[in-house]
Scaffold this motif. Structure first.
Motif, mmCIF file in Angstrom:
data_model
loop_
_atom_site.group_PDB
_atom_site.id
_atom_site.type_symbol
_atom_site.label_atom_id
_atom_site.label_comp_id
_atom_site.label_asym_id
_atom_site.label_seq_id
_atom_site.Cartn_x
_atom_site.Cartn_y
_atom_site.Cartn_z
ATOM 1 N N ASP A 174 -0.180 2.450 -7.453
ATOM 2 C CA ASP A 174 1.123 2.924 -6.977
ATOM 3 C C ASP A 174 2.055 1.792 -6.536
ATOM 4 O OD1 ASP A 174 -0.265 2.177 -4.697
ATOM 5 O OD2 ASP A 174 0.309 3.948 -3.537
ATOM 6 N N ARG A 175 1.651 0.551 -6.747
ATOM 7 C CA ARG A 175 2.498 -0.580 -6.351
ATOM 8 C C ARG A 175 3.689 -0.700 -7.294
ATOM 9 N NH1 ARG A 175 2.126 -2.174 -1.452
ATOM 10 N NH2 ARG A 175 3.310 -3.940 -2.173
ATOM 11 N N PRO A 176 4.890 -0.920 -6.757
ATOM 12 C CA PRO A 176 6.060 -1.087 -7.615
ATOM 13 C C PRO A 176 5.853 -2.235 -8.610
ATOM 14 C CG PRO A 176 6.727 -0.871 -5.323
ATOM 15 C CD PRO A 176 5.224 -0.998 -5.334
ATOM 16 N N GLY A 177 6.149 -1.981 -9.869
ATOM 17 C CA GLY A 177 6.054 -2.999 -10.908
ATOM 18 C C GLY A 177 4.688 -3.129 -11.547
ATOM 19 N N GLU B 155 1.725 -2.337 -13.952
ATOM 20 C CA GLU B 155 1.691 -1.676 -15.253
ATOM 21 C C GLU B 155 0.283 -1.414 -15.777
ATOM 22 O OE1 GLU B 155 4.133 -4.092 -17.820
ATOM 23 O OE2 GLU B 155 5.971 -3.450 -16.815
ATOM 24 N N TRP C 197 2.262 -6.768 -14.911
ATOM 25 C CA TRP C 197 3.308 -6.480 -13.932
ATOM 26 C C TRP C 197 4.671 -6.520 -14.606
ATOM 27 C CZ3 TRP C 197 1.912 -5.270 -8.980
ATOM 28 C CH2 TRP C 197 0.583 -5.516 -8.643
ATOM 29 N N SER D 82 7.240 -8.481 -8.426
ATOM 30 C CA SER D 82 6.357 -7.348 -8.129
ATOM 31 C C SER D 82 4.946 -7.830 -7.818
ATOM 32 C CB SER D 82 6.315 -6.381 -9.321
ATOM 33 O OG SER D 82 7.584 -5.830 -9.555
ATOM 34 N N TRP E 90 2.922 -7.590 -4.102
ATOM 35 C CA TRP E 90 1.577 -7.037 -3.909
ATOM 36 C C TRP E 90 0.647 -8.076 -3.289
ATOM 37 C CZ3 TRP E 90 -2.924 -8.466 -6.754
ATOM 38 C CH2 TRP E 90 -4.068 -7.742 -6.407
#
Length: 108
Positions: A32-35, A37, A57, A62, A66
């Motif tokens: 769920d971390r932004p960026g 993939e 990422w 991003s 993290w």
């Protein structure tokens, strides 16, 4: 542009199963971390002792967010020993972070 971060972890011969177990225990922790993939843990199929943790990422910012987050610290701390047991030893002997961007390929 997608960037690839690879953590190359040298693992003793008897440590691979434990490394895989620890990663399985944290499955989904970064999803769920932004960026973020995607992620793969790659086990060597020859006599190498280096396992690869491959993450993708959206951008380096991003990944850095993290890396500097409490979630990263929580996921990479040593396991707490159970009463009367010694603390679990680190699985990796050494590690090296590699960074790449996609320069070509196919979705096959």
């Amino acid at each position: 542009m997608t960037i690839i971060k690879i953590n190359a972890i040298t693992v003793p011969e008897d440590g691979g199963d434990e490394l895989a177990r620890r990663f399985a225990a944290r499955a989904g922790a970064v999803d769920d971390r932004p960026g973020f993939e995607g992620f793969e843990l790659l086990k060597p199929t020859d006599d190498r002792k280096t396992w690869l943790v491959v993450t993708r990422w959206a951008d380096d910012d991003s990944f850095q967010a993290w890396l500097n987050s409490p979630a990263f610290g929580h996921g990479h701390r040593s396991e707490t020993p159970k009463d009367g047991e010694p603390a679990p030893r680190p699985v990796g002997v050494s590690s090296e972070l590699w960074s790449y961007e996609i320069a070509g390929g196919s979705l096959g």
